[in-house]
Design a protein around this motif. Structure first.
Motif, PDB file in Angstrom:
ATOM      1  N   THR A 161       7.840  11.553   8.789  1.00  0.00           N
ATOM      2  CA  THR A 161       7.767  10.546   7.733  1.00  0.00           C
ATOM      3  C   THR A 161       9.059  10.331   7.198  1.00  0.00           C
ATOM      4  OG1 THR A 161       7.367  11.960   5.757  1.00  0.00           O
ATOM      5  CG2 THR A 161       5.333  11.180   7.104  1.00  0.00           C
ATOM      6  N   GLY A 162       9.170   9.118   6.472  1.00  0.00           N
ATOM      7  CA  GLY A 162      10.467   9.049   5.825  1.00  0.00           C
ATOM      8  C   GLY A 162      10.279   7.788   4.832  1.00  0.00           C
ATOM      9  N   GLY A 339      -2.577  12.950   8.920  1.00  0.00           N
ATOM     10  CA  GLY A 339      -2.915  13.269   7.753  1.00  0.00           C
ATOM     11  C   GLY A 339      -1.546  13.370   6.756  1.00  0.00           C
ATOM     12  N   ILE A 340      -0.494  13.932   7.349  1.00  0.00           N
ATOM     13  CA  ILE A 340       0.721  14.146   6.486  1.00  0.00           C
ATOM     14  C   ILE A 340       1.239  12.807   6.141  1.00  0.00           C
ATOM     15  CG2 ILE A 340       3.049  14.819   6.595  1.00  0.00           C
ATOM     16  CD1 ILE A 340       2.143  17.023   8.477  1.00  0.00           C
ATOM     17  N   ASN A 341       1.081  11.985   7.397  1.00  0.00           N
ATOM     18  CA  ASN A 341       1.886  10.479   6.995  1.00  0.00           C
ATOM     19  C   ASN A 341       0.774   9.776   5.964  1.00  0.00           C
ATOM     20  OD1 ASN A 341       3.499  11.265   9.212  1.00  0.00           O
ATOM     21  ND2 ASN A 341       2.622  10.218  10.739  1.00  0.00           N
ATOM     22  N   GLU A 346       4.425   6.804   2.833  1.00  0.00           N
ATOM     23  CA  GLU A 346       5.802   6.176   3.067  1.00  0.00           C
ATOM     24  C   GLU A 346       5.696   5.616   4.666  1.00  0.00           C
ATOM     25  OE1 GLU A 346       8.419   5.131   1.439  1.00  0.00           O
ATOM     26  OE2 GLU A 346       8.397   6.222  -0.096  1.00  0.00           O
ATOM     27  N   ILE A 347       6.701   5.673   5.448  1.00  0.00           N
ATOM     28  CA  ILE A 347       6.659   5.228   6.780  1.00  0.00           C
ATOM     29  C   ILE A 347       6.695   6.345   7.849  1.00  0.00           C
ATOM     30  CG2 ILE A 347       8.233   3.247   6.462  1.00  0.00           C
ATOM     31  CD1 ILE A 347      10.397   4.714   7.768  1.00  0.00           C
ATOM     32  N   SER A 348       5.819   6.101   8.837  1.00  0.00           N
ATOM     33  CA  SER A 348       5.926   7.238   9.973  1.00  0.00           C
ATOM     34  C   SER A 348       7.134   7.107  10.984  1.00  0.00           C
ATOM     35  CB  SER A 348       4.453   7.063  10.741  1.00  0.00           C
ATOM     36  OG  SER A 348       4.629   8.101  11.746  1.00  0.00           O
ATOM     37  N   THR A 355      -3.945   4.776  12.991  1.00  0.00           N
ATOM     38  CA  THR A 355      -3.946   3.537  12.006  1.00  0.00           C
ATOM     39  C   THR A 355      -2.625   3.383  11.554  1.00  0.00           C
ATOM     40  OG1 THR A 355      -6.404   3.625  11.791  1.00  0.00           O
ATOM     41  CG2 THR A 355      -5.080   2.100  10.535  1.00  0.00           C
ATOM     42  N   LYS A 356      -2.010   2.145  11.458  1.00  0.00           N
ATOM     43  CA  LYS A 356      -0.581   2.017  10.965  1.00  0.00           C
ATOM     44  C   LYS A 356      -0.740   2.000   9.423  1.00  0.00           C
ATOM     45  CE  LYS A 356       1.824  -0.370  14.628  1.00  0.00           C
ATOM     46  NZ  LYS A 356       2.501  -1.754  14.938  1.00  0.00           N
ATOM     47  N   SER A 357       0.293   2.851   8.804  1.00  0.00           N
ATOM     48  CA  SER A 357       0.071   2.892   7.197  1.00  0.00           C
ATOM     49  C   SER A 357       0.659   1.534   6.748  1.00  0.00           C
ATOM     50  CB  SER A 357       0.992   4.198   7.107  1.00  0.00           C
ATOM     51  OG  SER A 357       2.508   3.804   7.152  1.00  0.00           O
ATOM     52  N   TYR A 358       0.360   1.289   5.463  1.00  0.00           N
ATOM     53  CA  TYR A 358       0.868   0.110   4.969  1.00  0.00           C
ATOM     54  C   TYR A 358       2.235  -0.128   4.951  1.00  0.00           C
ATOM     55  CZ  TYR A 358       1.178  -3.259   1.145  1.00  0.00           C
ATOM     56  OH  TYR A 358       1.389  -4.491   0.534  1.00  0.00           O
TER      57      TYR A 358
END
Length: 428
Positions: A161-162, A339-341, A346-348, A355-358
């Motif tokens: 993540t970042g 789960g961490i993402n 934030e971003i993966s 499923t893509k995060s917001y």
């Protein structure tokens, strides 16, 4: 030792870089990117290596993660232990992470795996294993590679993540320019000076990149920078105060206050902020339409960039006695980081999300509108000596209280003196 007086407010100086929004971006913004999808499920795919039986093996991992992200990381560790027979000792150093790791580096006694948290190239690489040959290395996206890829193409960390620091845009209140937004009864720029991180890394677009007003990189890195070009940034920031583009209490408000105000459609822009901010806004009010745009250039032909910080990033100590186990663990994390993402918000940087995060939705939408955006490390990490963070806080308070020419000169001198002291101390 830091010089000068202590200020109560933080980060006013670095707000100056947010002026690139008005100069280069004008009324151009990305379209809405939707709302967070709460149905994301963690992948259960295990790597071939992680399926290997390492019964009786033990590795030590050091972490600075906290809260939900730490809980998600612990679950990945528990699953890895269950599948492989490895026993993981997890050191939770929290706020003492920096000092503890420096002590352990000095004695060359490091954990088998430790989080690099933004310093894989700048601080830790001589202690880390090159991981560029691992299967997951080719899967990392450009945001990650812009930060952790060395000049010789080596990688020293798995970055799952970042933080992507761009400009958060409230599409509900965003018209063409700040004057129109102010005239409509909204606050154009909702940045706050009490945060140490919201804007510190936006300075680079004016001072450090090709095509910009200045290119002071070499002087910044060799300790000879005189900070005089920083005055242009302060001059422009003064116009934000003069024009009333900021909240009157911008010197005391906290991030939680700005999130609430943005969720209530009171403001338009927050510059130098990560996707977790926008996620929090939409969580409070799903009707708010948010977008992300780069920290834009200060002039035509200049740099449009986003500052990237390593989030959950893991490296392997080059002298570990359990290299095979450690590589198996990172490979397992690379395929089970959902789960961490999700917890990080934030971003993966890996394509393993089911499923893509917001945050990823926002970043991909931004890239579709700004294909020339580039990613670089956070400015203070790349160009400033360790310890400048608190110096910026103090200088921010000085400028927030007084924007006169005399105050600007004092701010520049204060920054220069402490930068010189800290650079010299780092060479000892």
């Amino acid at each position: 030792m830091l010089r000068g007086k202590l200020g109560k407010k933080a980060m006013a100086i670095c707000l100056a870089a947010s002026s690139v929004l008005l100069i280069a971006c004008g009324g151009s913004t990305a379209q809405e990117s939707g709302t967070p999808d709460s149905s994301a499920k963690g992948t259960e795919v295990a790597s071939e290596e992680a399926g290997t039986n390492f019964e009786g093996k033990t590795i030590e991992i050091a972490t600075y993660l906290s809260g939900d992200t730490l809980s998600a990381y612990k679950q990945v560790i528990a699953d890895f232990e269950s599948e492989t027979g490895v026993k993981v000792t997890l050191d939770e150093y929290g706020d003492d992470y920096e000092s503890t790791m420096k002590t352990r580096m000095a004695s060359n006694d490091l954990p088998d795996i430790f989080e690099t948290h933004g310093w894989s190239l700048i601080r830790y690489k001589e202690y880390l294993t090159d991981l560029s040959g691992e299967a997951w290395a080719s899967e990392l996206n450009n945001a990650a590679l812009g930060v952790i890829k060395d000049s010789d193409d080596k990688l020293y960390a798995l970055m799952t993540t970042g933080s992507c620091l761009g400009t958060a845009v409230n599409m509900n209140v965003c018209n063409a320019a700040c004057d129109k937004i102010k005239a409509a009864g909204y606050t154009p720029v909702a940045n706050y000076f009490t945060s140490a991180g919201a804007l510190a890394n936006a300075n680079g677009s004016w001072l450090s990149y090709e095509g910009e007003q200045f290119n002071d990189n070499e002087a910044m890195l060799n300790g000879t920078w005189d900070w005089q070009n920083f005055g242009v940034i302060l001059d422009y920031l003064q116009t934000w105060f003069d024009n009333g583009y900021l909240y009157e209490d911008c010197g005391t408000i906290k991030q939680a206050d700005v999130i609430e105000r943005c969720a209530q459609n009171e403001c338009a822009f927050v510059v130098g902020i990560g996707a977790s901010f926008q996620t929090a806004v939409v969580a409070q009010n799903p009707e708010v339409k948010m977008a992300m745009i780069p920290i834009c250039a200060s002039k035509e032909g200049g740099a449009r960039f986003c500052g990237i910080g390593e989030g959950a990033s893991f490296g392997i100590w080059k002298d570990t006695d359990e290299m095979e186990v450690c590589k198996a663990f990172l490979n397992y994390v690379s395929q089970n980081a959902d789960g961490i993402n999700a917890a990080a918000g934030e971003i993966s940087t890996l394509p393993c999300e089911t499923t893509k995060s917001y945050g990823m939705q926002l970043m991909e939408e931004m890239e579709s509108h700004y294909p020339d955006v580039f990613y670089d490390n956070l400015w203070d990490r790349k160009y400033m000596p360790s310890g400048m963070w608190s110096v910026f806080q103090v200088a921010a308070g000085m400028f927030c209280e007084d924007q006169s020419d005399e105050s600007k000169a004092e701010v520049i001198e204060y920054l220069k003196e402490n930068y010189t002291d800290l650079y010299e101390a780092a060479q000892e």
